[in-house]
Design an enzyme around this catalytic site. Structure first.
Site, mmCIF file in Angstrom:
data_model
loop_
_atom_site.group_PDB
_atom_site.id
_atom_site.type_symbol
_atom_site.label_atom_id
_atom_site.label_comp_id
_atom_site.label_asym_id
_atom_site.label_seq_id
_atom_site.Cartn_x
_atom_site.Cartn_y
_atom_site.Cartn_z
ATOM 1 C CG ASP A 1 -4.672 7.785 12.083
ATOM 2 O OD1 ASP A 1 -5.819 8.234 11.890
ATOM 3 O OD2 ASP A 1 -3.912 7.436 11.167
ATOM 4 C CE LYS B 1 4.264 2.077 7.889
ATOM 5 N NZ LYS B 1 3.381 2.485 9.015
ATOM 6 C CG PHE C 1 3.506 11.627 5.478
ATOM 7 C CD1 PHE C 1 4.404 12.681 5.403
ATOM 8 C CD2 PHE C 1 2.194 11.909 5.774
ATOM 9 C CE1 PHE C 1 4.005 13.986 5.623
ATOM 10 C CE2 PHE C 1 1.778 13.214 5.994
ATOM 11 C CZ PHE C 1 2.681 14.261 5.919
ATOM 12 N N GLY C 2 4.320 7.580 2.943
ATOM 13 C CA GLY C 2 5.156 6.404 2.812
ATOM 14 C C GLY C 2 4.498 5.286 2.038
ATOM 15 C CB ALA C 3 5.404 2.936 -0.243
ATOM 16 N N GLY D 1 0.829 -1.195 0.000
ATOM 17 C CA GLY D 1 0.000 0.000 0.000
ATOM 18 C C GLY D 1 0.862 1.242 0.000
ATOM 19 C CD GLN D 2 3.120 4.802 -3.387
ATOM 20 O OE1 GLN D 2 2.688 4.032 -4.230
ATOM 21 N NE2 GLN D 2 4.165 5.577 -3.598
ATOM 22 N N GLY D 3 0.648 5.656 0.907
ATOM 23 C CA GLY D 3 -0.084 6.775 1.456
ATOM 24 C C GLY D 3 0.636 8.079 1.225
#
Length: 492
Positions: A188, A78, A58-60, A54-56
């Site tokens: 979160d 990560k 601020f990071g993958a 997955g990818q967001g």
């Protein structure tokens, strides 16, 4: 063996090396490089990424294997990958958050079985694809949890039952109790950050937004939030950038639970005009759970439960205690976890802070009366229901021949058959006959069919086939009615 390139924007990240299929070669091989961009592939000399998870923003995250473990242990790598044009100050904050996640996992993961453990944290500096420049990447390696997050599970289930939602609530409260007692706030909590392993154990993930509550250089002198949150799950104090508390996590956990109970997004459950949550009209839950969740959802931090333990105690009680009065506490030292002070200024940000406390008990459907003892005793498992249907159909088929031999094909014979079948159903409902009684009664009826007169002149084999077909038809009809009932009970 296939190794996945972790350079952002690589045109062909999949790389295959046949020599690494041999375990001895794999453990002794030197560095491998991406055939498309030249990026080193074996991270820290031991971790081999195999695919992108997955990818967001601020990071993958990549699924990887550790080549220096006997079983080639799976893990999650990560990579810090900030997207967009960040200012130097914003980039520094993002790097600090990534490093903080590693610190928290190291401190908490090895001490709690429902928090992933940290395996490694390291930087990687390589020659950039731009001449004369150097790229620096940061990596975090953590335990791989093989399963589904609750967002994916909800998509499959549509809604959670109260028992399933209570399981999630109690399990995550136990994790949050440990996190808060170690002077941290997760900040979160949401369904996608709660993972259910294939064994059923729940894990709390993504500690990148954790806020340290002790004054050890991890918080500013004002104790304000960095503004990181998930829209819809964060309470007003977090969205306004004010100080956060353990009750901040409790608010987000309550939003998580009501989304599981209703199958709806947080925005669909919040009435901004009346400034209150309206989730209760979409879920059938006990009064105790309703009151606990409503108190967790109050907009003011010191009106909510002050700790995860308080919530667990309230869930065990018959009636949860009312929320404490809004009385700010003053202290010259750092904020404590019990009734923390409300921020002095908190602008109304979606959801806006109300001028008065919303009702704990919003309008709800008329409660159903408690079933009598006899009804509770008559609760049946699925196998009992289908077995009873087969018995009733089979026995009714045999009795139809006996009644025909005495009364012929007439309204009286059909009426008597209906009355007998109704009596059999009622006897099973009242548990006058059950379990081993059913094959005994069916066997007696079958033995009687050996008497030619009772078969109304039909061959025994023909009678047997009709009785079996009648039993199968009864099972089929019962199954259809049960499916219709389950569908109606879910959507109505």
């Amino acid at each position: 063996m296939e190794i996945y390139c972790t350079r952002p924007g690589c045109s062909r990240p999949e790389n295959f090396f046949a020599d690494l299929d041999d375990k001895m070669t794999l453990q002794t091989a030197q560095q491998k490089f991406c055939t498309a961009c030249g990026m080193p592939l074996i991270l820290a000399g031991r971790y081999l990424p195999s695919k992108l998870l997955g990818q967001g923003g601020f990071g993958a995250a990549f699924l990887a294997r550790d080549r220096y473990t006997p079983t080639m242990r799976e893990c999650v790598v990560k990579q810090f990958q900030p997207s967009g044009n960040l200012s130097p100050q914003q980039l520094k904050i993002a790097q600090n958050l990534f490093a903080r996640e590693a610190e928290v996992l190291e401190q908490l993961g090895r001490r709690h079985s429902q928090i992933p453990d940290l395996f490694a944290f390291f930087p990687l500096s390589i020659q950039s694809q731009k001449p004369g420049e150097e790229d620096q990447f940061f990596y975090l390696v953590q335990e791989f949890i093989d399963g589904q997050n609750l967002e994916e599970e909800l998509a499959d289930k549509v809604v959670f039952t109260e028992a399933e939602a209570l399981e999630v609530l109690r399990e995550i409260l136990n994790v949050l109790k440990f996190v808060h007692e170690n002077n941290s706030i997760h900040r979160d909590i949401k369904p996608s950050n709660i993972m259910r392993e294939r064994t059923g154990r729940l894990y709390l993930l993504d500690f990148g937004a954790v806020k340290q509550q002790v004054n050890q250089g991890a918080v500013t002198s004002t104790g304000s939030s960095t503004g990181i949150y998930s829209m819809g799950f964060a309470p007003p104090e977090q969205m306004s950038g004010a100080q956060v508390y353990p009750s901040t996590d409790l608010y987000a956990l309550a939003v998580t639970v009501i989304t599981l109970l209703t199958g709806k997004e947080p925005g669909d459950l919040y009435d901004s005009y009346n400034n209150q949550w309206t989730w209760r009209i979409y879920a059938q839950v006990s009064d105790t759970l309703e009151a606990v969740l409503n108190r967790m959802l109050l907009p003011t931090p010191n009106q909510r439960f002050s700790s995860a333990q308080e919530v667990m105690d309230a869930l065990e009680a018959q009636s949860p205690p009312p929320p404490p009065p809004v009385t700010p506490t003053t202290s010259s030292s750092s904020p404590t976890f019990i009734n923390p002070p409300q921020p002095t200024s908190q602008p109304p940000i979606n959801p806006p802070q109300p001028t008065s406390q919303p009702p704990i008990n919003p309008p709800q459907p008329i409660p159903q009366p408690t079933p009598p003892v006899s009804a509770k005793k008559a609760a049946f498992s699925l196998m009992e229901i289908l077995g009873g249907a087969a018995f009733t159909g089979f026995t009714g088929g045999l009795l139809s021949f006996a009644l025909r031999s005495f009364l012929g094909l007439s309204g009286i014979s059909f009426g008597l058959l209906g009355m007998i079948i109704g009596g059999l159903v009622y006897a099973q409902y009242r548990r006058l006959i059950e379990g081993k009684d059913l094959p005994i009664f069916a066997g007696i009826a079958l033995l009687l069919m050996f008497i030619p007169f009772l078969r109304a002149g039909f061959p025994f084999l023909y009678v047997m086939v009709v009785a079996i077909l009648a039993g199968a038809a009864a099972v089929a009809i019962t199954t259809i009615f049960r499916l219709v009932y389950l569908l109606l009970s879910r959507f109505l």
